[in-house]
Every structure is written in structure tokens, then in C-alpha cells.
Scaffold this active site. Structure first.
Site: not given
Ligand code: IDP
Ligand code: MG
Length: 160
Positions: A80, A72, A138, A125, A114, A108, A149, A32, A135
Site C-alpha cells: 500500500f 513513511y 497518525h 479512528r 489502524t 495509541r 517524526e 490526516k 484513517n
Molecule cells: P498505524 O498508523 O496504525 O501505525 P501502520 O501499519 O503503521 O498503521 O500503517 C501506516 C499507515 O498506512 C496507516 O495509518 C494507514 O494510513 C496506511 N495503511 C496501513 N495499512 C494499509 C492498507 O492495508 N491499505 C492502505 N493503507 C494502509
Molecule cells: Mg505506524
């Protein structure tokens, strides 16, 4: 009894045993914008290769706001979403398709939770993410989404 009924036993003998059925062997990842800006592309790719993933496809590119929103779209109702779209289009990324047995789950595990505050020691991460939003990487969450994807970024001629 004749016809299909008779064939059934024979066909079944060619089916793989259930306990040898494996989960998909490909997943999709992005390095990212925060990790690219921090010069962590090399460190993250090294971790990916050292964990036994083969790189099947890769490109350095940048998402527009519109494309980041499409990628997304599943999160569009989340609070968010706007922040995520802005962040993911804020700079270049590296998109890649990775191959390993049980790729989605193994990857994962390699990337960690996350929120880096919750990520296990030694995960990508934990080492490189700044926050729950920024973070570093992805990783697809299912075989089905990995395929969707990968198709979003790569044609079949760009995968090896
Ligand atoms: P993941 O990437 O671990 O699968 P997801 O819940 O699918 O997590 O969320 C997608 C992306 O959205 C996260 O990787 C992160 O960049 C962003 N994200 C998730 N939760 C938050 C939040 O609470 N605040 C801001 N960004 C968030
Ligand atoms: Mg996800």
C-alpha cells in the site's frame, strides 16, 4: 578496595528508583487529509485536549509526494506504499507534538486500531476514520519514532 568501587554505592543513591522510571512524555501526531477535508480538525483537537494531552507544537501544512514518501519510508516495501504516499500528499494536514505521561501508548489507545472497523468505541479512528488507509490520524509507535517524526516537522524553536 578504592577508587570507582568505593564511589559506586554513593552514585547509585542518586539514581531514581526503577519503579519510578517513566516512559517518554511526548508523541507526534498528524490529522490526516481526510479528517482535515471533513472539517474534523476541531473535533479531533478537542478529543486530544480532553484526554489530557498538552499541545507542544502544531502546524497546518501539506506534504509533497516526496516528503510523504520520506516520512513513511519504513513502509516502502508494503503493497500500500504508493497509495499511502498519494493519500498523505492529497491535501493539507495538521502536524503536532503532544505531551502527557507515557504519551506514545496513551495516544495509541486514544486513536484506536489502524482499521476503523477494528477500532474501539469512542476512539478517534472509530469516530472519524473512513477506511484502513484514510484513517483520520497518525500516532507514533515508539518513543524513538516520536522523536524522529517530531524532528521531521519541527525545529527546537517551534516547540513549547
Ligand atoms: P498505524 O498508523 O496504525 O501505525 P501502520 O501499519 O503503521 O498503521 O500503517 C501506516 C499507515 O498506512 C496507516 O495509518 C494507514 O494510513 C496506511 N495503511 C496501513 N495499512 C494499509 C492498507 O492495508 N491499505 C492502505 N493503507 C494502509
Ligand atoms: Mg505506524
Amino acid at each position: 578496595m578504592g577508587g570507582i568501587g568505593q564511589l559506586k554505592g554513593k552514585i547509585d543513591t542518586f539514581a531514581p528508583p526503577k519503579n519510578r522510571k517513566m516512559k517518554g512524555n511526548r508523541t507526534f501526531t498528524m490529522i490526516k487529509p481526510d479528517a482535515v477535508a471533513d472539517n474534523n480538525i476541531g473535533n479531533i483537537l478537542a478529543m486530544i485536549n480532553n484526554a489530557g494531552f498538552r499541545i507542544v507544537a502544531m502546524k497546518y501544512t501539506r506534504l509533497s509526494q516526496d516528503l510523504a514518501g520520506k516520512f513513511y519510508a519504513v513502509h516502502k516495501e508494503r503493497p500500500f506504499f504508493g497509495e499511502l504516499r498519494d493519500y498523505m500528499s492529497s491535501g493539507p494536514i495538521v502536524a503536532a507534538v503532544l505531551e502527557k505521561d507515557n504519551a506514545v501508548e496513551e495516544f495509541r489507545t486514544l486513536i484506536g486500531a489502524t482499521n476503523p472497523a477494528d477500532a474501539a468505541e469512542g476512539t478517534i479512528r472509530k469516530l472519524y476514520a473512513k477506511s484502513i488507509g484514510e484513517n483520520a490520524v497518525h500516532g507514533s509507535d515508539s518513543d524513538e519514532n516520536a522523536a524522529i517524526e517530531a524532528n521531521f516537522f519541527f525545529s527546537e524553536f517551534e516547540r513549547f
